[in-house]
Write a protein that holds these residues in place. Structure first.
Motif, mmCIF file in Angstrom:
data_model
loop_
_atom_site.group_PDB
_atom_site.id
_atom_site.type_symbol
_atom_site.label_atom_id
_atom_site.label_comp_id
_atom_site.label_asym_id
_atom_site.label_seq_id
_atom_site.Cartn_x
_atom_site.Cartn_y
_atom_site.Cartn_z
ATOM 1 N N ARG A 191 0.948 -1.512 0.077
ATOM 2 C CA ARG A 191 -0.337 0.325 -0.057
ATOM 3 C C ARG A 191 1.017 1.735 0.067
ATOM 4 N NH1 ARG A 191 -5.530 -0.301 2.118
ATOM 5 N NH2 ARG A 191 -4.955 1.244 3.329
ATOM 6 N N TYR A 573 -7.576 -0.847 -8.368
ATOM 7 C CA TYR A 573 -7.542 -0.379 -6.933
ATOM 8 C C TYR A 573 -6.362 -0.626 -6.179
ATOM 9 C CZ TYR A 573 -8.340 2.365 -2.690
ATOM 10 O OH TYR A 573 -8.368 2.724 -1.547
ATOM 11 N N PHE A 574 -5.314 -0.381 -6.836
ATOM 12 C CA PHE A 574 -4.366 -0.637 -5.932
ATOM 13 C C PHE A 574 -2.875 0.457 -5.428
ATOM 14 C CE2 PHE A 574 -0.429 -3.674 -6.563
ATOM 15 C CZ PHE A 574 -0.474 -4.375 -5.956
ATOM 16 N N ARG A 580 -3.990 4.351 -5.127
ATOM 17 C CA ARG A 580 -5.323 4.035 -5.032
ATOM 18 C C ARG A 580 -6.519 5.127 -5.128
ATOM 19 N NH1 ARG A 580 -2.089 2.244 -0.979
ATOM 20 N NH2 ARG A 580 -3.935 3.744 0.371
ATOM 21 N N ASP A 581 -5.837 6.880 -4.364
ATOM 22 C CA ASP A 581 -7.052 7.479 -4.636
ATOM 23 C C ASP A 581 -7.677 8.001 -6.311
ATOM 24 O OD1 ASP A 581 -7.539 7.634 -2.202
ATOM 25 O OD2 ASP A 581 -5.753 9.389 -1.866
ATOM 26 N N TYR A 584 -10.427 5.269 -6.064
ATOM 27 C CA TYR A 584 -11.766 5.484 -5.237
ATOM 28 C C TYR A 584 -12.576 5.058 -6.240
ATOM 29 C CZ TYR A 584 -11.734 5.032 -0.196
ATOM 30 O OH TYR A 584 -12.150 4.610 0.985
ATOM 31 N N THR A 588 -13.719 2.059 -9.017
ATOM 32 C CA THR A 588 -13.605 0.511 -8.494
ATOM 33 C C THR A 588 -15.105 0.659 -7.866
ATOM 34 O OG1 THR A 588 -11.298 1.791 -7.621
ATOM 35 C CG2 THR A 588 -13.326 0.490 -6.122
ATOM 36 N N ASP A 636 -12.096 -4.660 -7.112
ATOM 37 C CA ASP A 636 -11.408 -3.879 -8.276
ATOM 38 C C ASP A 636 -12.805 -4.251 -9.199
ATOM 39 O OD1 ASP A 636 -8.503 -3.708 -7.612
ATOM 40 O OD2 ASP A 636 -8.034 -5.358 -8.223
ATOM 41 N N ARG A 644 -10.644 -5.320 -2.112
ATOM 42 C CA ARG A 644 -9.708 -4.092 -1.643
ATOM 43 C C ARG A 644 -9.977 -3.484 -0.642
ATOM 44 N NH1 ARG A 644 -5.087 -5.771 -4.581
ATOM 45 N NH2 ARG A 644 -5.843 -6.064 -6.525
#
Length: 677
Positions: A191, A573-574, A580-581, A584, A588, A636, A644
């Motif tokens: 992360r 989303y990874f 990630r944001d 998001y 996602t 995802d 996630r």
């Protein structure tokens, strides 16, 4: 069969918890056996990370009860249980937390092959649970040995005390300080966070174990008189009885059992008494709130109001529901309820345009389930302030546009809707202007207020609400539908773009609509124009919206937040926080969105409960995949829809529970039941 890669979670009704991987090694900064909910300004604090166990026989070296020795893992009454095998010896390990206590009890029993010597080494590392693993306290502990137990205290960084008590047939504690460096937290590494830290152990317990006796370690941040009063067997029996009562109460509330019953126990994990929140001391024992998700979320107004029906009303916890509504009503400021309460803080943060409107929805659902309309009268002064503040204008640019009666929201630099990702000053989906679900919620609130004022005998007030609602309805249907798109705009009269990182950064390219334009993005937000109790969209358009959502957004585990084909669509989303944001709310999948999807489906396909129930199958199967016995926050956007985010999310669980209840109610009672919308 619970996945070997799953994580387990046990909570204490205060916001504290114990959690870890099924195999045992810590992978997150949030993994630990005791994360206590401590008074502000501390908040939730990691105290005990692990309790390493090994067994030995005379003349043989000790063998660790680790991932290589696991024979089985299961949830029994929602509580984790392991069985370890070493040759002919089988040892069972149980973990539970007494409700309303910052205490964890870890019990070992010999199932076969005893007697053996059991060695238990506590591993500690004090720090606020959301702090980086590099900030764990590893020095400056004070160790005090007591009869049958010990006390570990720290005055460096985190001022707290951790107490241990061994319940066994005899036993000793050996002082053997052990510094453990370079502990790797692999999930934190994936992360993008600091992923290597240190821990410390004061020594180890040693006791005999056979099939007639067990050994339990009680670890607690509570006072010694509380700790010494605990009987581990009695505490476990009481907790199991409490959990079974929750399942029975939910069955009584719905007239039938909820399947799977684990969902009821999952719901219980989020309903907490915020003892550390000074702002809630007015209500004392009657203060209630909802943790939005484990491990890192606190209590969020939006999540709480969306989750209220599924977590408390469907499960028959009506008193808790009323206490939650009153708690948030007390926190109203300038016509807004809090967006969330930060960890360790006593006051809320208010930058939200929708949490307050969901408050009206939650009150209505409470009245529908309980028949107790007295709460409307009790909260009416708060409701009046909220409506007036929105009509006149309040914080963050939230106001009704006098030109068309629609609700405008947005202030540069703030993310006010549920699509609220922000990183380094970049609001990923600002949605400033007249957002589709905000206006659906506003219309719903006006219609509810109209009814409540009419029932209270306030005819002129009801007429005023009706006029505002009629105008919003007409403007919404004139402004949001697009013949070219075949669905609703996501935002009309959109403001100009917020700050976006440098051009050429594909992950953050700004494709926001220009000022005064309409955002054509196909998003699930348009469903709320149908799904709410008072739908703002004309019924002639409902089927088109449901069809496009099914074709472009529906997955087995919820709805995509953005349809494929959009320039900002992200299939995964990874990665680190920035990556990630950026994903998001840009594709996602969110599990909670299955709720409005089911509502809209049943409105457009009355009686088709089989298809509605089928929409939930993937999320119910997911109960065994990530957070054992719970439902994840996000997935995802493309197969295999990898889970996630949080391993246990309040509104994901709540909406599946609510939909199961609603589908059953429609089948047995018809649309005249509280489920009928």
């Amino acid at each position: 069969m619970i996945s070997e890669g799953a994580e387990w979670l046990v909570t204490n009704g205060l916001g504290g918890y114990a959690s870890g991987t099924v195999p045992g090694p810590v992978r997150r900064r949030y993994h630990g056996l005791l994360i206590a909910a401590l008074p502000a300004p501390l908040g939730r604090t990691l105290l005990l990370t692990r309790l390493l166990a090994s067994i030995g026989r005379k003349g043989h070296a000790n063998v660790a009860l680790d991932e290589h020795r696991i024979e089985s893992f299961s949830l029994v009454d929602g509580l984790p249980r392991w069985r370890y095998r070493v040759d002919d010896c089988v040892i069972e390990r149980r973990i539970m937390m007494p409700h309303d206590q910052n205490t964890v009890i870890v019990t070992h029993r010999s199932i076969a092959g005893g007697p053996v010597t059991l060695t238990l080494r506590p591993i500690v590392g004090f720090r606020p649970h959301e702090f980086a693993v590099t900030e764990t306290v590893t020095t400056g502990y004070t160790l005090t040995i007591r009869e049958r137990g010990l006390e570990v205290a720290s005055e460096a960084g985190v001022v707290a005390t951790l107490r241990f008590l061994l319940h066994a047939r005899g036993g000793d504690f050996t002082v053997d300080h052990l510094a453990i460096s370079d502990v790797e937290y692999l999930t934190e590494q994936h992360r993008g966070y600091e992923a290597s830290g240190a821990l410390w152990s004061p020594g180890y317990f040693e006791t005999e174990l056979d099939e007639e006796i067990s050994a339990a370690v009680v670890a607690s941040s509570d006072a010694w008189d509380v700790v010494t009063a605990i009987d581990p067997d009695a505490a476990e029996e009481a907790e199991i009885a409490r959990r079974r009562h929750l399942i029975e109460r939910a069955a009584e509330a719905g007239g039938h059992s909820i399947e799977p019953p684990q969902l009821v126990l999952a719901a219980d994990q989020f309903v907490v008494r915020p003892v550390a929140r000074l702002a809630f001391q007015k209500r004392g024992e009657h203060a209630r709130t909802i943790i939005a998700g484990y491990h890192w979320f606190t209590d969020w107004g939006r999540d709480t109001m969306i989750s209220l029906e599924g977590l408390t009303l469907v499960t028959g916890r009506h008193q808790a529901a009323a206490e939650i509504l009153r708690t948030f009503a007390d926190a109203e400021r300038d016509g807004l309820i809090p967006n969330y309460f930060p960890e360790g803080d006593s006051e809320g943060v208010y930058h939200t345009a929708d949490a307050t409107l969901w408050f009206f929805h939650a009150i209505s659902r409470y009245v529908a389930h309980t028949g107790n309309a007295a709460i409307v009268e009790e909260l009416m002064p708060t409701l009046r302030r909220i409506i007036n503040a929105h009509l006149q204008g309040t914080r963050f640019g939230i106001h009704v546009d006098p030109a068309d009666g629609l609700l405008v929201q947005g202030e540069e630099g703030y993310q006010l809707t549920w699509m609220d990702a922000k990183v380094d000053g970049w609001v990923v989906t600002p949605r400033r202007g007249k957002a589709v679900e905000i206006n659906a919620l506003w219309y719903n609130a006006l219609r509810l207020m109209e009814r409540w004022l009419r029932d209270a005998g306030a005819a002129s007030g009801a007429a005023e609400m009706r006029a505002h609602a009629d105008r919003a309805h007409a403007s919404f249907n004139a402004r949001f539908w697009s013949d070219d798109l075949g669905h609703l705009f996501d935002v009309v009269d959109a403001a100009g773009p917020d700050f976006s990182p440098g051009a050429g950064d594909a992950a953050s390219r700004d494709v926001s609509p220009g000022a005064g334009s309409n955002d054509p993005a196909c998003r699930p937000n348009q469903l709320f124009s149908i799904s709410l109790e008072h739908p703002v969209l004309a019924p002639a358009r409902w089927r088109a919206i449901v069809d496009v959502v099914e074709a472009r957004l529906l997955t087995p585990v919820g709805l995509r937040s953005l349809a494929p084909g959009h320039p900002d669509y992200k299939p995964q989303y990874f990665g680190d926080l920035r990556t990630r944001d950026a994903a998001y709310h840009q594709g996602t999948v969110w599990g909670w969105l299955i709720g409005p999807a089911v509502d809209a489906w049943l409105k457009t396909h009355p009686g088709d409960t089989a298809r509605a129930r089928g929409l939930l199958d993937g999320l119910i199967a997911h109960l065994e995949a990530a957070g054992a016995g719970s439902i994840s926050e996000v997935f995802d956007a493309e197969p295999p829809y990898t889970p996630r985010g949080c391993i246990a999310q309040a509104w994901s669980v709540a909406e599946v529970l609510r939909c199961l209840w609603k589908i059953s109610a429609v089948r047995h009672e018809g649309s005249s039941s509280p489920a009928g919308r």
